[in-house]
Design a protein around this motif. Structure first.
Motif, PDB file in Angstrom:
ATOM      1  N   GLY A  57     -27.971  76.893  71.297  1.00 32.20           N
ATOM      2  CA  GLY A  57     -29.445  76.875  73.020  1.00 32.20           C
ATOM      3  C   GLY A  57     -27.964  77.402  73.639  1.00 32.20           C
ATOM      4  O   GLY A  57     -26.789  78.212  73.690  1.00 32.20           O
ATOM      5  N   ASN A  58     -28.534  77.865  75.156  1.00 31.65           N
ATOM      6  CA  ASN A  58     -27.957  78.378  76.128  1.00 31.65           C
ATOM      7  C   ASN A  58     -27.030  77.042  77.353  1.00 31.65           C
ATOM      8  O   ASN A  58     -27.221  76.388  77.131  1.00 31.65           O
ATOM      9  CB  ASN A  58     -29.216  78.947  77.172  1.00 31.65           C
ATOM     10  CG  ASN A  58     -29.292  80.170  76.835  1.00 31.65           C
ATOM     11  OD1 ASN A  58     -28.805  80.959  75.540  1.00 31.65           O
ATOM     12  ND2 ASN A  58     -31.087  80.262  77.094  1.00 31.65           N
ATOM     13  N   ILE A  59     -26.202  78.085  77.691  1.00 35.18           N
ATOM     14  CA  ILE A  59     -25.700  77.181  78.730  1.00 35.18           C
ATOM     15  C   ILE A  59     -26.646  76.546  79.911  1.00 35.18           C
ATOM     16  O   ILE A  59     -26.932  77.966  79.888  1.00 35.18           O
ATOM     17  CB  ILE A  59     -24.354  77.912  78.830  1.00 35.18           C
ATOM     18  CG1 ILE A  59     -23.291  77.936  77.731  1.00 35.18           C
ATOM     19  CG2 ILE A  59     -23.995  76.074  80.227  1.00 35.18           C
ATOM     20  CD1 ILE A  59     -21.916  78.937  78.097  1.00 35.18           C
ATOM     21  N   PRO A  60     -26.316  75.581  80.018  1.00 34.92           N
ATOM     22  CA  PRO A  60     -27.596  75.555  81.242  1.00 34.92           C
ATOM     23  C   PRO A  60     -27.473  75.547  82.502  1.00 34.92           C
ATOM     24  O   PRO A  60     -26.122  75.021  83.101  1.00 34.92           O
ATOM     25  CB  PRO A  60     -27.763  73.665  81.105  1.00 34.92           C
ATOM     26  CG  PRO A  60     -27.380  72.940  79.877  1.00 34.92           C
ATOM     27  CD  PRO A  60     -26.318  74.198  79.247  1.00 34.92           C
ATOM     28  N   PRO A  61     -28.258  75.782  83.264  1.00 39.49           N
ATOM     29  CA  PRO A  61     -27.695  76.582  84.008  1.00 39.49           C
ATOM     30  C   PRO A  61     -27.291  75.812  85.661  1.00 39.49           C
ATOM     31  O   PRO A  61     -26.579  75.532  86.210  1.00 39.49           O
ATOM     32  CB  PRO A  61     -28.680  77.638  85.005  1.00 39.49           C
ATOM     33  CG  PRO A  61     -29.291  78.073  83.914  1.00 39.49           C
ATOM     34  CD  PRO A  61     -29.566  76.783  82.745  1.00 39.49           C
ATOM     35  N   GLY A  62     -28.398  75.029  85.313  1.00 42.71           N
ATOM     36  CA  GLY A  62     -27.957  73.200  85.657  1.00 42.71           C
ATOM     37  C   GLY A  62     -26.272  72.550  86.373  1.00 42.71           C
ATOM     38  O   GLY A  62     -26.229  72.155  87.120  1.00 42.71           O
ATOM     39  N   LEU A  63     -25.745  73.216  85.443  1.00 40.19           N
ATOM     40  CA  LEU A  63     -23.959  72.780  85.206  1.00 40.19           C
ATOM     41  C   LEU A  63     -23.327  73.396  86.129  1.00 40.19           C
ATOM     42  O   LEU A  63     -22.631  72.762  86.726  1.00 40.19           O
ATOM     43  CB  LEU A  63     -23.329  72.612  83.831  1.00 40.19           C
ATOM     44  CG  LEU A  63     -24.065  72.427  82.871  1.00 40.19           C
ATOM     45  CD1 LEU A  63     -23.338  72.359  81.709  1.00 40.19           C
ATOM     46  CD2 LEU A  63     -23.739  70.503  82.783  1.00 40.19           C
ATOM     47  N   GLY A  64     -24.392  74.049  87.243  1.00 37.36           N
ATOM     48  CA  GLY A  64     -23.674  74.529  87.755  1.00 37.36           C
ATOM     49  C   GLY A  64     -23.432  73.859  89.440  1.00 37.36           C
ATOM     50  O   GLY A  64     -23.316  73.783  90.358  1.00 37.36           O
ATOM     51  N   ARG A  65     -24.531  72.376  89.572  1.00 35.63           N
ATOM     52  CA  ARG A  65     -24.278  71.826  90.610  1.00 35.63           C
ATOM     53  C   ARG A  65     -23.796  70.100  90.080  1.00 35.63           C
ATOM     54  O   ARG A  65     -23.885  69.452  90.357  1.00 35.63           O
ATOM     55  CB  ARG A  65     -26.081  71.540  90.274  1.00 35.63           C
ATOM     56  CG  ARG A  65     -26.640  72.678  90.464  1.00 35.63           C
ATOM     57  CD  ARG A  65     -28.650  71.573  91.088  1.00 35.63           C
ATOM     58  NE  ARG A  65     -28.977  70.781  89.778  1.00 35.63           N
ATOM     59  CZ  ARG A  65     -29.657  71.542  89.207  1.00 35.63           C
ATOM     60  NH1 ARG A  65     -29.759  72.688  88.893  1.00 35.63           N
ATOM     61  NH2 ARG A  65     -30.359  70.457  88.127  1.00 35.63           N
ATOM     62  N   LEU A  66     -22.091  70.921  89.373  1.00 39.51           N
ATOM     63  CA  LEU A  66     -21.642  69.415  89.347  1.00 39.51           C
ATOM     64  C   LEU A  66     -20.226  69.889  90.680  1.00 39.51           C
ATOM     65  O   LEU A  66     -19.285  70.559  89.796  1.00 39.51           O
ATOM     66  CB  LEU A  66     -20.470  69.464  88.330  1.00 39.51           C
ATOM     67  CG  LEU A  66     -22.727  68.806  87.139  1.00 39.51           C
ATOM     68  CD1 LEU A  66     -21.498  68.980  85.543  1.00 39.51           C
ATOM     69  CD2 LEU A  66     -22.780  67.724  87.379  1.00 39.51           C
ATOM     70  N   PRO A  67     -20.265  69.129  91.464  1.00 42.96           N
ATOM     71  CA  PRO A  67     -19.585  69.921  92.353  1.00 42.96           C
ATOM     72  C   PRO A  67     -18.014  69.655  92.421  1.00 42.96           C
ATOM     73  O   PRO A  67     -17.173  70.133  92.770  1.00 42.96           O
ATOM     74  CB  PRO A  67     -20.335  69.020  94.054  1.00 42.96           C
ATOM     75  CG  PRO A  67     -21.054  68.225  93.709  1.00 42.96           C
ATOM     76  CD  PRO A  67     -21.261  68.227  92.089  1.00 42.96           C
ATOM     77  N   SER A  68     -17.487  68.304  92.014  1.00 42.78           N
ATOM     78  CA  SER A  68     -16.097  67.655  91.703  1.00 42.78           C
ATOM     79  C   SER A  68     -15.729  68.219  89.973  1.00 42.78           C
ATOM     80  O   SER A  68     -14.081  68.031  89.244  1.00 42.78           O
ATOM     81  CB  SER A  68     -16.795  66.683  91.417  1.00 42.78           C
ATOM     82  OG  SER A  68     -17.013  65.762  92.342  1.00 42.78           O
ATOM     83  N   LEU A  69     -16.554  69.082  89.415  1.00 44.78           N
ATOM     84  CA  LEU A  69     -15.758  69.875  87.851  1.00 44.78           C
ATOM     85  C   LEU A  69     -15.102  70.198  88.147  1.00 44.78           C
ATOM     86  O   LEU A  69     -14.626  71.476  88.911  1.00 44.78           O
ATOM     87  CB  LEU A  69     -16.773  70.312  86.690  1.00 44.78           C
ATOM     88  CG  LEU A  69     -16.917  70.213  85.709  1.00 44.78           C
ATOM     89  CD1 LEU A  69     -17.094  69.165  85.144  1.00 44.78           C
ATOM     90  CD2 LEU A  69     -17.999  71.250  85.391  1.00 44.78           C
ATOM     91  N   SER A  70     -13.663  70.531  87.814  1.00 45.91           N
ATOM     92  CA  SER A  70     -12.225  70.925  87.255  1.00 45.91           C
ATOM     93  C   SER A  70     -12.398  70.942  86.000  1.00 45.91           C
ATOM     94  O   SER A  70     -11.397  71.733  85.483  1.00 45.91           O
ATOM     95  CB  SER A  70     -10.978  69.857  88.107  1.00 45.91           C
ATOM     96  OG  SER A  70     -11.164  68.172  86.979  1.00 45.91           O
ATOM     97  N   THR A  71     -12.520  70.611  85.221  1.00 49.06           N
ATOM     98  CA  THR A  71     -12.629  71.514  83.372  1.00 49.06           C
ATOM     99  C   THR A  71     -13.871  71.220  82.659  1.00 49.06           C
ATOM    100  O   THR A  71     -14.795  70.147  82.723  1.00 49.06           O
ATOM    101  CB  THR A  71     -11.676  70.267  83.010  1.00 49.06           C
ATOM    102  OG1 THR A  71     -10.374  70.213  83.246  1.00 49.06           O
ATOM    103  CG2 THR A  71     -11.518  70.785  81.481  1.00 49.06           C
ATOM    104  N   LEU A  72     -13.988  72.818  82.517  1.00 46.48           N
ATOM    105  CA  LEU A  72     -15.795  72.715  81.508  1.00 46.48           C
ATOM    106  C   LEU A  72     -14.830  73.204  79.810  1.00 46.48           C
ATOM    107  O   LEU A  72     -14.378  74.678  79.951  1.00 46.48           O
ATOM    108  CB  LEU A  72     -16.042  73.504  82.392  1.00 46.48           C
ATOM    109  CG  LEU A  72     -17.963  73.970  81.296  1.00 46.48           C
ATOM    110  CD1 LEU A  72     -18.167  72.669  81.211  1.00 46.48           C
ATOM    111  CD2 LEU A  72     -18.403  74.712  82.180  1.00 46.48           C
ATOM    112  N   SER A  73     -14.514  72.475  79.503  1.00 42.63           N
ATOM    113  CA  SER A  73     -14.448  73.547  78.012  1.00 42.63           C
ATOM    114  C   SER A  73     -15.297  73.319  76.727  1.00 42.63           C
ATOM    115  O   SER A  73     -16.296  71.329  76.641  1.00 42.63           O
ATOM    116  CB  SER A  73     -13.182  72.783  77.138  1.00 42.63           C
ATOM    117  OG  SER A  73     -12.951  72.774  76.023  1.00 42.63           O
TER     118      SER A  73
END
Length: 594
Positions: A152-168
């Motif tokens: 599927g798609n990458i959920p756009p809602g992941l952009g609401r994670l303000p503390s994220l420093s690593t996304l893999s």
């Protein structure tokens, strides 16, 4: 009086013990004792476990009991003061195919309100979408979902994670465009979406990644231009945009990244020239621009890259002349690949031939005359001089090449007898096809052949003699000796080559029958026995080769029924054509005797 004082203290202590419960006393004495895990968090974890239908890692078998924070629940980390789950780290092995989890990600994980780290990687068969509920994990700093089968798609809602420093999200089956909302990550340091099926452009919203240090979008279907905004990320040390469909020019801003160490843009559709500003990449150690449409001359300013050890500019349209690199230019260089451009070098440049290099790849550079004499042959590990016009100089060529592992001299005009060469003991790959080599095959393939040798390709020459007997302990994976003058029978000891994946003995003069022991080569994927003088049947034992993808028995003198099982009965009929009397699927059925 001292006795009375002691008694009064004892009575006070007794009264205290009666009033205060044992549990509260223990808490008073040891205030740092671990709290029992939150029931809400335990339920969320069990929701994940419920969605995993098979777990060969055996991790989830430890998830029993009521206290998920007691240390017994493997992969679960908690805050000891609050009993809230802060980390979920479940890592499989990418190399071991039998170690995996099969199932889907449960949306219940989105209710782990205090989660800071989520790593679910290497599980191979966790499929389905990334739950939208993950957008509620507002404390999450690391989200790693690598090497699964997520779709599927990458959920756009992941952009609401303000503390994220690593996304893999490496190594999944994610599709669609990269959501622009990912540009909301103000603290992001590492972004890796490689090895998926993502398409469309690199979002312009990435301009907000002011803290970004590592960007890997390789092995996708991304298109459009490389955005100029990448040059604004002054903390970047790693960029890999390779194996996409990116086009246009190299953005000039890219060459102002003074901290950049690794730049891989290979296997795209980039055009234009390498600008002189490449000298601005002062920290660069690795540069790969291969397989693009870059043109013009390689700029002399590239010689100022003091830390560069890997340079790959192959398969472009670069033209003469090469820059003259003298003195301390490129002092760290170990590996160079200029293959398959529009270069007419004639001879190997001195700055390559006289340097202590491990890899030299100059295929298709119009080298002429004798093979080059390297000043430091002992440093060479990989040498590719294929697709040139080299004619001689084999005598003593391998002297002191004690560390050589891979050799490609194919598609030249080399003319020598195999008895003239002594190959290095540790060599693992030899490609000498399409030259004018003569002599006996047993000169390079015998009981003294190195156990390190994995690939031997001497096809398209004038080599004679028979195929020698094979001893145990060899590591050969590819034996390609087609289009020569080899005679005799196919040895039954071929079964000793247990690692063999590819056999090509086509277009020779081999006689006798196909050995039944060939069926013991369980790793074999490619078998070509065509255009020889083989007789008898195709052994039914070949049905034991379950991984076979290609087979060709054409133009021999074979007879009898083709083994009636996959894949032999579904190969194209042409694979069996021009024999004496083969029958059975995919050819006409065999006639039964009356």
């Amino acid at each position: 009086m001292q006795i009375l004082s002691w008694v009064s203290k004892f009575l006070l202590l007794s009264l205290f013990l009666e009033v205060v419960s044992p549990l509260s006393l223990a808490q008073t004495i040891t205030p740092l004792q671990t709290s029992v895990c939150s029931e809400a968090d335990r339920v969320a974890l069990l929701g994940f476990k419920e969605r995993i239908l098979k777990d060969t890692t055996d991790i989830l078998s430890s998830w029993i009991g009521r206290d998920c924070c007691g240390g017994d629940w493997e992969g679960v980390q908690c805050n000891p003061a609050t009993g809230r789950v802060t980390g979920l780290v479940l890592q499989g092995s990418a190399r071991e195919s039998g170690i995996y989890m099969r199932g889907t990600l449960s949306p219940a994980l989105g209710s782990l309100a205090f989660l800071e780290v989520m790593v679910i990687s290497g599980m191979k068969h966790i499929a389905g979408p990334i739950p939208e509920s993950f957008s509620g994990l507002t404390r999450l700093a690391q989200l790693v979902l690598e090497d699964n089968s997520l779709e599927g798609n990458i959920p756009p809602g992941l952009g609401r994670l303000p503390s994220l420093s690593t996304l893999s999200l490496n190594g999944n089956h994610l599709r669609g465009q990269i959501p622009p909302s990912l540009g909301n990550f103000k603290k992001l340091q590492q972004l890796s979406l490689a090895r998926n099926l993502l398409s469309g452009p690199i979002p312009s919203t990435f301009q907000n990644f002011l803290s970004l240090q590592s960007l890997d979008l390789s092995f996708n279907l991304l298109s459009g231009l490389i955005p100029d905004i990448l040059g604004h990320f002054q903390n970047l040390t790693f960029i890999d945009l390779s194996n996409n469909q990116l086009s246009g020019l190299l953005p000039a801003s890219l060459f102002s990244l003074v901290k950049l160490q690794d730049l891989s843009l290979d296997h795209n559709q980039l055009a234009g020239r390498i600008p002189n500003q490449i000298a601005g990449l002062k920290s660069l150690t690795r540069l790969s621009l291969s397989s693009n449409g870059l043109t013009g001359q390689i700029p002399a300013s590239i010689s100022s890259l003091q830390n560069l050890w890997y340079l790959n500019l192959s398969r472009n349209g670069f033209s003469d002349p090469l820059p003259v690199i003298q003195g301390r230019g490129l002092p760290s260089l170990l590996s160079v690949d200029l293959s398959n451009n529009h270069l007419s070098l004639g001879t190997v440049p001195g700055w390559i031939k006289d340097r202590e290099l491990s890899d030299v790849h100059l295929a298709g550079c119009k080298l002429q005359g004798n093979l080059p004499k390297f000043t430091r042959p002992d440093s060479l590990s990989s040498l590719d001089l294929s697709d040139n016009l080299l004619t001689g100089g084999i005598a003593g060529f391998f002297t002191n090449m004690s560390n050589l592992q891979k050799l490609k001299l194919s598609n030249n005009q080399l003319k020598f007898d195999l008895s003239e060469i002594k190959l290095p003991d540790g060599i693992s790959s030899i490609e000498l096809q399409s030259n004018q080599l003569s002599g006996l095959l047993s000169r390079i393939l015998n009981n003294r052949t190195s156990s390190f040798l994995e690939v031997l390709d001497v096809s398209g020459n004038q080599i004679s003699g028979t195929i020698p007997e094979f001893v145990e302990g060899l590591s050969l994976k590819a034996l390609i000796i087609g289009s020569n003058k080899i005679t005799g029978q196919f040895p039954g000891s071929i079964s000793n080559l247990k690692e063999l994946e590819r056999i090509d003995v086509s277009r020779n003069q081999i006689t006798g029958t196909i050995p039944t022991t060939l069926g013991l080569l369980s790793n074999l994927q490619w078998l070509d026995l065509s255009i020889n003088s083989l007789t008898g049947k195709i052994p039914a034992s070949l049905l034991g080769i379950t991984n076979l993808r290609h087979a060709n028995f054409r133009a021999n003198r074979l007879c009898g029924e083709i083994p009636q099982g996959r894949p032999y009965n579904i190969f194209p009929a042409g694979a069996y054509a021009h024999n004496l009397c083969l029958c059975g699927k995919p050819l006409p059925l065999c006639r039964t005797k009356k």
